[in-house]
Write an enzyme that holds these catalytic residues in place. Structure first.
Site, short mmCIF file in Angstrom:
data_model
loop_
_atom_site.label_atom_id
_atom_site.label_comp_id
_atom_site.label_asym_id
_atom_site.label_seq_id
_atom_site.Cartn_x
_atom_site.Cartn_y
_atom_site.Cartn_z
N SER A 71 7.43 -18.60 -43.80
CA SER A 71 7.20 -19.73 -44.71
C SER A 71 5.74 -20.07 -44.91
CB SER A 71 7.95 -20.97 -44.20
OG SER A 71 7.56 -21.29 -42.88
N HIS B 123 3.47 -27.62 -42.96
CA HIS B 123 3.22 -26.35 -43.63
C HIS B 123 2.02 -26.47 -44.57
CE1 HIS B 123 7.08 -25.03 -42.12
NE2 HIS B 123 6.88 -23.82 -42.65
#
Length: 301
Positions: free
Chosen positions: A54, A281
């Site tokens: 990711s 993230h």
């Protein structure tokens, strides 16, 4: 004298060949030396394949790119940014959120579709491969999800993960190392002409005690996870060095852009993202920083 001159010419030739070989060795072993000649990606030639999890696919930062939708692959992730700069003849981004090293050789089921084995995209015609993987093998995010605390001086995760004199994260990093090495060897087998670049993880956590309660992790856990992320990146760099790959250091340029930095500076979002991104993230700014690190290894501005 003629003999002496001829011997000198041979010596020069040997030195030149040796230096060229050394330059090739240094590139393949993770330095920023120039890439080997005869392999071209860009300007309408070559094939670039991006593999990863990711931090590579970059969920929620841009528009959906490719299939399956469950991979949460964005069109502004670092592979797309690198491809836009290089302009290869062919580009395949097969990264997928949640991927482990096992999903490079085996398929990955997602909440919306199945991603084929990522290494299927690496062909003999491939001239560049970037790979950002390993964090999910170690399990950073599954561990971190249980670390929130109302006591900024507590360290529930460090206490649990180092109980009995064992360091579970360090053990999992060590166990992941040969998997990374095997992946790199497999890439070289499938794409013998390709430059291979391992992409490290950017700086997620700040120096010091953190920013509790915005990031509700105690100081001890911040220190523990920051150290473990450093060990993971060192392992990735070492594996790149010993398996004929370059290494893109994204942690060094990412310092000061961690989850606790100002919203207009950070590369990695916190638990409640202020910019489009998944929690903990990279945002679009972070993906650009990662792309710049890859381009620096490739000696491109």
């Amino acid at each position: 004298m003629a003999k002496k001159s001829g011997g000198g010419g041979c010596l020069v030739l040997v030195l030149v060949v040796g230096l060229l070989a050394f330059g090739y060795y240094k590139w393949q072993h993770g330095s920023s030396s120039a890439p080997p000649e005869g392999v071209d990606t860009g300007g309408g030639s070559g094939r670039y394949v991006a593999l990863g999890d990711s931090y590579t696919s970059s969920p929620r930062t841009g528009r959906q790119a490719g299939t399956p939708a469950g991979c949460d692959r964005s069109d502004d992730n670092y592979p797309h940014l690198v491809a836009a700069k290089l302009k290869p003849a062919q580009f395949a981004d097969v990264s997928c959120s949640g991927a482990t090293t096992a999903n490079l050789t085996g398929s990955q089921k997602t909440g919306n579709g199945t991603n084929p084995p990522q290494l299927d995209a690496v062909t003999a015609e491939t001239t560049l491969v970037t790979v950002g993987i390993g964090g999910n093998d170690v399990g950073f995010f599954s561990y971190a999800s249980g670390c929130a605390t109302t006591d900024q001086n507590a360290s529930p995760c460090r206490d649990r993960l180092t109980a009995g004199g064992r360091d579970q994260l360090a053990e999992r990093i060590d166990a992941t190392a040969p998997k990374i090495g095997a992946v790199l060897d497999r890439i070289h087998e499938q794409a013998p002409k390709a430059k291979v670049v391992v992409v490290g993880y950017p700086t997620v956590l700040p120096e010091g005690a953190g920013c509790w309660p915005s990031l509700p992790f105690g100081a001890g856990d911040i220190e523990y996870f920051r150290g473990a992320l450093g060990k993971l990146n060192k392992m990735l760099e070492d594996q790149a060095d010993t398996h004929r790959a370059g290494y893109a250091d994204t942690a060094t340029p990412g310092k000061g852009h961690d989850v606790c930095s100002a919203s207009d500076k950070r590369w990695v979002e916190g638990l409640l993202p202020a910019s489009p991104a998944a929690p903990l993230h990279p945002n679009a700014r972070g993906e650009q920083g990662m792309a710049d690190a890859v381009l620096a290894v490739l000696k491109l501005p």
